[in-house]
Design a protein around this motif. Structure first.
Motif, PDB file in Angstrom:
ATOM      1  N   ARG A 138      45.196 127.136  24.901  1.00 45.55           N
ATOM      2  CA  ARG A 138      44.926 128.107  25.956  1.00 45.55           C
ATOM      3  C   ARG A 138      43.894 127.527  26.912  1.00 45.55           C
ATOM      4  O   ARG A 138      42.777 127.196  26.513  1.00 45.55           O
ATOM      5  CB  ARG A 138      44.404 129.419  25.379  1.00 45.55           C
ATOM      6  CG  ARG A 138      45.275 130.058  24.323  1.00 45.55           C
ATOM      7  CD  ARG A 138      44.715 131.405  23.887  1.00 45.55           C
ATOM      8  NE  ARG A 138      44.931 132.387  24.936  1.00 45.55           N
ATOM      9  CZ  ARG A 138      45.896 133.316  24.894  1.00 45.55           C
ATOM     10  NH1 ARG A 138      46.729 133.350  23.867  1.00 45.55           N
ATOM     11  NH2 ARG A 138      46.021 134.189  25.863  1.00 45.55           N
TER      12      ARG A 138
ATOM     13  N   SER B 199      41.425 128.142  30.028  1.00 44.62           N
ATOM     14  CA  SER B 199      40.756 129.254  30.697  1.00 44.62           C
ATOM     15  C   SER B 199      39.392 128.775  31.153  1.00 44.62           C
ATOM     16  O   SER B 199      39.104 127.571  31.163  1.00 44.62           O
ATOM     17  CB  SER B 199      40.627 130.453  29.741  1.00 44.62           C
ATOM     18  OG  SER B 199      40.130 131.581  30.435  1.00 44.62           O
TER      19      SER B 199
ATOM     20  N   ASP C 119      45.554 131.002  31.110  1.00 42.59           N
ATOM     21  CA  ASP C 119      44.901 132.301  31.256  1.00 42.59           C
ATOM     22  C   ASP C 119      44.175 132.438  32.590  1.00 42.59           C
ATOM     23  O   ASP C 119      43.455 133.414  32.802  1.00 42.59           O
ATOM     24  CB  ASP C 119      43.904 132.517  30.107  1.00 42.59           C
ATOM     25  CG  ASP C 119      44.603 132.801  28.789  1.00 42.59           C
ATOM     26  OD1 ASP C 119      45.765 133.259  28.814  1.00 42.59           O
ATOM     27  OD2 ASP C 119      44.013 132.547  27.724  1.00 42.59           O
TER      28      ASP C 119
ATOM     29  N   GLY D 205      49.055 132.854  34.152  1.00 42.13           N
ATOM     30  CA  GLY D 205      49.412 133.859  33.165  1.00 42.13           C
ATOM     31  C   GLY D 205      50.624 133.513  32.330  1.00 42.13           C
ATOM     32  O   GLY D 205      51.084 134.341  31.537  1.00 42.13           O
TER      33      GLY D 205
END
Length: 567
Positions: free
Chosen positions: A374, A376, A449, A497
């Motif tokens: 992920r 971010s 993200d 996203g």
């Protein structure tokens, strides 16, 4: 400036020199030698900004590397800058030899006043790639250049030979020094005026007809002839949509893989990606606009964000006219996703080797590892960081590969300290190194993200881009994968996203960098390393350290103390 760090070249006989430059009958390539002097030039000012530009031999962009499959490339880099320097070879796989990868985890930097020679093989590759400086946000200041890897004469290309080939390095550009920008983003992220680039350059030149451009890029063609454009996104932030007024393009290659030949009126190119397209000069004899406009950003025609060049017919006396060619809505993710899914591997043709590209059939591979990563951002200890599974990468003083060589990593990093299939418990700053099992298939799933586009790049490999999807990835998402003819490349886009999934076969032992290709994200911590280890020290399995290995960090050689003076 006095340079050191290299051994002097030995005297070589004429017979040996001829052997170096004549390919062997078994397909081994010849040796290509480059000498680069890397410096800062404050006079170039491509868009009349008072900022330093990183040049190579006085050139911006730097000189192209033009080789053929299996050639051995020698690049002797003299660092005439005021800070450490490394170059990395975006998409060149460095087979069995991560010592030449040129990133902080594999190489000690070339210090100011020093030089060092990279030696790497264009092993079993063809296609369009580029190089750039990998340390300290330097890519935002220039120092990048094109890499062409041509087929051997005995291997046919799956299209008619073009009349000529053009390298087209397109990228966003800040209006201030890269040193100022890197200082600002360490404390404040997404500054409205300084945190984003505001220009789009083509081969280091500003937009056509923009009053601040010192010059613009132009390509000369002859009516009825077909040309190959090798396009790379060498920028730091923006994906762009590329198009040529009134002309269609045939996509034929991306980052070493021949693609199914599809006709496009525009092409999305994300940060770190490269493509080859064929363009036929089949329109009325005059000049036409070449345009690259940012994705996910509203840009009027007159905006400096839009890169503009010229396609010039050789007998034309008419300059480009009319509005710039209109591309897709820059916020239309459905268009971009559909185009990404349509880019597939041409499995009916050969590539760098005479065997078909479809040698690996990923419809029946056994996956041994899955990393769910992920990307971010977060505030850690009061400063902005970009993260992978809540870890912001900390670059140790000693390169990971060097630590592996001398102490199996002890005292520099802890292998598998952080999670690769879920987020870690807390936000941390640490040296993220994960085990990749040698000679197995790995699935890498990149989840974005962020609210903006991201790209991920893996050094040392081409990976199969099997899927794009919305929201959270689950094992059931594999039912949506394209496992018949996924394209093989080294850089994949990840939409805001959403997730992107790739397969890679870990047959290349070494310490390999896996990073966000978005420069700010990478600089502020969105990266990790995959350690692929083979305990067999046979040099056929992995190349040993080069003779000119630079030592630094905990393994830096300390000069002996001077002898005491005689009384």
């Amino acid at each position: 400036m006095v340079f050191s760090g290299e051994r002097p070249w030995p005297i070589v006989s004429l017979a040996v020199l001829l052997a170096l430059f004549v390919p062997n009958a078994n397909g081994e390539g010849h040796h290509i030698f480059y000498e680069w002097h890397v410096a800062i030039d404050a006079t170039i000012k491509p868009v009349s900004s008072d900022q330093p530009v990183i040049t190579i031999n006085g050139m911006f962009p730097g000189p192209p590397i033009n080789g053929t499959t299996n050639d051995i490339v020698h690049v002797n880099v003299f660092n005439e800058m005021d800070e450490p320097l490394l170059f990395t070879w975006n998409g060149i796989q460095q087979r069995l030899n991560s010592w030449q990868d040129g990133v902080s985890g594999t190489n000690c930097p070339i210090l100011p006043g020093m030089n060092w020679t990279y030696v790497f093989v264009l092993k079993d590759q063809i296609g369009t790639f580029f190089y750039f400086p990998s340390l300290n946000f330097q890519k935002a200041g220039g120092g990048f250049g094109a890499i062409r890897v041509n087929n051997r004469a005995v291997i046919e290309v799956p299209f008619v030979r073009p009349e000529a080939e053009f390298d087209l390095l397109i990228g966003d550009w800040y209006h201030m020094s890269y040193k100022i920008v890197r200082s600002l983003i360490k404390t404040k992220d997404d500054l409205p005026q300084t945190g984003i680039p505001i220009w789009m350059l083509m081969n280091g030149k500003g937009p056509y007809k923009n009053p601040k451009s010192k010059t613009y890029e132009s390509f000369t063609v002859t009516k009825g002839k077909t040309y190959l454009f090798r396009i790379s996104n060498v920028g730091s932030t923006w994906s762009f949509n590329f198009r040529i007024q009134n002309h269609m393009m045939m996509l034929v290659e991306t980052e070493g893989s021949y693609t199914n030949q599809i006709i496009l009126d525009s092409l999305d190119v994300h940060v770190g990606q490269s493509y080859s397209v064929l363009v036929t000069a089949d329109q009325e004899v005059k000049d036409y606009y070449i345009v690259a406009s940012p994705s996910m950003y509203e840009t009027p025609e007159s905006s400096s964000f839009v890169g503009v060049g010229v396609l010039h017919y050789d007998t034309s006396t008419v300059t480009p006219s009319g509005p710039l060619p209109v591309g897709p809505n820059p916020f239309d993710l459905a268009f971009s996703l559909n185009q990404a899914r349509s880019i597939r591997w041409n499995i009916t043709t050969g590539a760098a080797r005479p065997n078909p590209q479809g040698s690996f059939n990923v419809s029946n591979v056994t996956l041994s590892q899955t990393f769910y990563l992920r990307g971010s951002k977060a505030i850690i200890s009061g400063a902005p960081h970009y993260i992978v599974n809540k870890v912001s990468y900390l670059t140790p003083d000693t390169p990971l590969k060097l630590a592996d060589q001398f102490s199996d990593g002890a005292g520099v990093y802890v292998l598998d300290q952080y999670q690769t299939n879920t987020s870690n418990a807390d936000y941390v700053i640490g040296t993220f190194v994960a085990t990749g099992i040698h000679k197995v298939w790995i699935e890498l799933v990149f989840k974005n993200d962020l609210l903006v586009m991201d790209s991920w790049h893996l050094d040392g490999f081409g990976f199969f881009v099997v899927g794009f999807g919305d929201g959270e990835w689950t094992p059931a998402s594999r039912l949506t994968y394209n496992i018949h003819d996924p394209v093989v490349r080294a850089t994949v886009q990840v939409f805001p996203g959403k997730w992107s999934a790739v397969y890679a076969f870990l047959d290349n032992p070494g310490m390999w960098n896996l990073r966000s290709a978005t420069l700010k994200n990478w600089y502020l911590g969105q990266e990790l390393y995959i350690r692929i280890f083979d305990p067999d020290k046979n040099p056929i399995k992995e190349t040993p350290p080069p003779d000119n290995l630079i030592l630094c960090g905990k393994y830096k050689v300390v000069p002996p103390a001077p002898a005491p003076s005689l009384p």
